[in-house]
Design an enzyme around this catalytic site. Structure first.
Site: not given
Ligand code: UFG
Length: 338
Positions: A13, A33, A60, A83, A87, A127, A151, A155, A180, A200, A293
């Site tokens: 991505y 990759d 790899d 990269f 993840k 990250s 994870y 990092k 994010n 999300l 979560r």
């Molecule tokens: N969320 C929902 N519903 C979903 C998915 C996510 O409510 O279906 C919420 C999560 O609880 C969170 C927010 O949306 O509050 C963002 O969640 P993401 O999963 O999109 O992102 P994160 O902040 O959890 O994770 C991201 C990266 C990770 C990294 C992290 C660092 O995806 O790789 O930020 O904080 F480690």
């Protein structure tokens, strides 16, 4: 043509968007990759969009012989953008060894190869997860490090490996801590193509597209204005450009170690993100409140001012760009690269 850059995980991505910006800026691009979570098609589209070609190796980074072969064939690599890594936070909790094996061993192998071949510049994909639950927001680069899952630990460890190796070997090391990443290229030709959308925005996007029924909002009882978690969303094209700026900087003159937060410096709540998607798609998008979560921090927002100043870089895309480009990619290619 500018210098030759080796991009590990370049078909993924953020990798594919970075390859596109590198080619547009005149760099020569070599991608390594293993295609475990990426498609060769992303790079075919990058070539089409830029009208330029890149070299691709399906290797790899844990495959020492395969990687050595790339370094032998591709002489004069000026810098590496690294990269290639697994993840998914949840998966890393379930299967830590796989994460340490892949992310750490792969990176060590890459570093050894760089040493053997006299490549001394690397831009590393880190990250905001390295900050764990930050004590103050917006978080600055000198904040306490404290990841909370394998994870994140991988990092943190890799940052340390690069700092130690870089110091004794006079490398230029740029550590980029992303907040994010979201969005897609304006063309809608490349974007995020998750097997399952844990994050999300890809999830909301699939609900909007009718591929999933509803999105779960994980917790509305946080100490935030609307009770849902706040994140610093950053457009992937802005992220990609920051990598190019980092390379420009270290190729111009030696810099030693540089560490930057890459974020927009402002946060949006989960509810605000869902609402923005409704507004831009014009669709209803069913959302239900579910329990928190595990592992989520209430607020994660970065202070990007160091990158703004040093790299002369700023997040140019706003919330509407992030959502509308995601939606464009989703509607143009509902099945991603498949
Ligand atoms: N969320 C929902 N519903 C979903 C998915 C996510 O409510 O279906 C919420 C999560 O609880 C969170 C927010 O949306 O509050 C963002 O969640 P993401 O999963 O999109 O992102 P994160 O902040 O959890 O994770 C991201 C990266 C990770 C990294 C992290 C660092 O995806 O790789 O930020 O904080 F480690």
């Amino acid at each position: 043509m500018k210098e030759k850059i080796l991009v590990t995980g370049g078909a993924g991505y953020i990798g594919s968007h970075t390859c596109l910006e590198l080619l547009n800026e005149g760099y020569e691009v070599v991608v390594v990759d293993n295609l475990s979570n990426a498609s060769r098609e992303s790079l075919a589209r990058v070539e089409k969009l830029t009208g330029k070609t890149l070299s691709f190796y399906e290797v790899d980074i844990m495959d020492r012989a395969g990687l050595a072969d790339v370094f032998h064939k591709e002489k004069n690599i000026a810098a590496v953008v690294h990269f290639a890594a697994k993840k998914a936070v949840g998966e890393s909790v379930e299967n830590p060894l796989e994460y340490y094996q892949n992310n750490i061993t792969g990176s060590l192998c890459l570093c050894e190869m760089m040493l053997e071949h006299g490549v001394s510049r690397i831009v590393f994909s880190s990250s905001s997860t390295v900050y764990g639950s930050p004590e103050t927001v917006p978080v600055q680069e000198n904040a306490r490090i404290g990841a909370t899952n394998p994870y994140g630990h991988s990092k943190v460890m890799m940052e340390q490996v690069l700092m130690d190796t870089g110091k004794v070997n006079d490398w230029d090391v740029v550590i980029l801590r992303y907040f994010n990443p979201v969005g897609a290229h304006d063309s809608g030709e490349i974007g995020e193509d998750p097997e399952y959308p844990f994050n999300l925005l890809p999830y909301v996007s699939q609900v909007a597209a009718g591929l999933r029924e509803q999105v779960a909002i994980f917790g509305d009882d946080y100490e935030t204005p609307d009770g849902t978690c706040i994140r610093d969303y950053i457009h992937v094209v802005d992220l990609a450009k920051a990598h190019v700026r980092s390379l420009d900087k270290i190729l111009q003159k030696p810099q030693g170690l540089l560490v930057y937060n890459l974020g927009a410096g402002r946060g949006y709540s989960v509810k605000e993100m869902v609402e923005a998607f409704r507004r831009i798609s014009g669709l209803e998008i069913k959302a239900v409140i579910e329990p928190r979560r595990s592992g989520d921090v209430p607020v994660s927002v970065g202070d990007p001012s160091k990158a703004n100043k040093d790299l002369e870089w700023i997040a140019e895309h706003d919330l509407d760009d992030m959502v509308s480009s995601t939606w464009k990619w989703q509607t143009k290619y509902p099945r991603g690269y498949r």
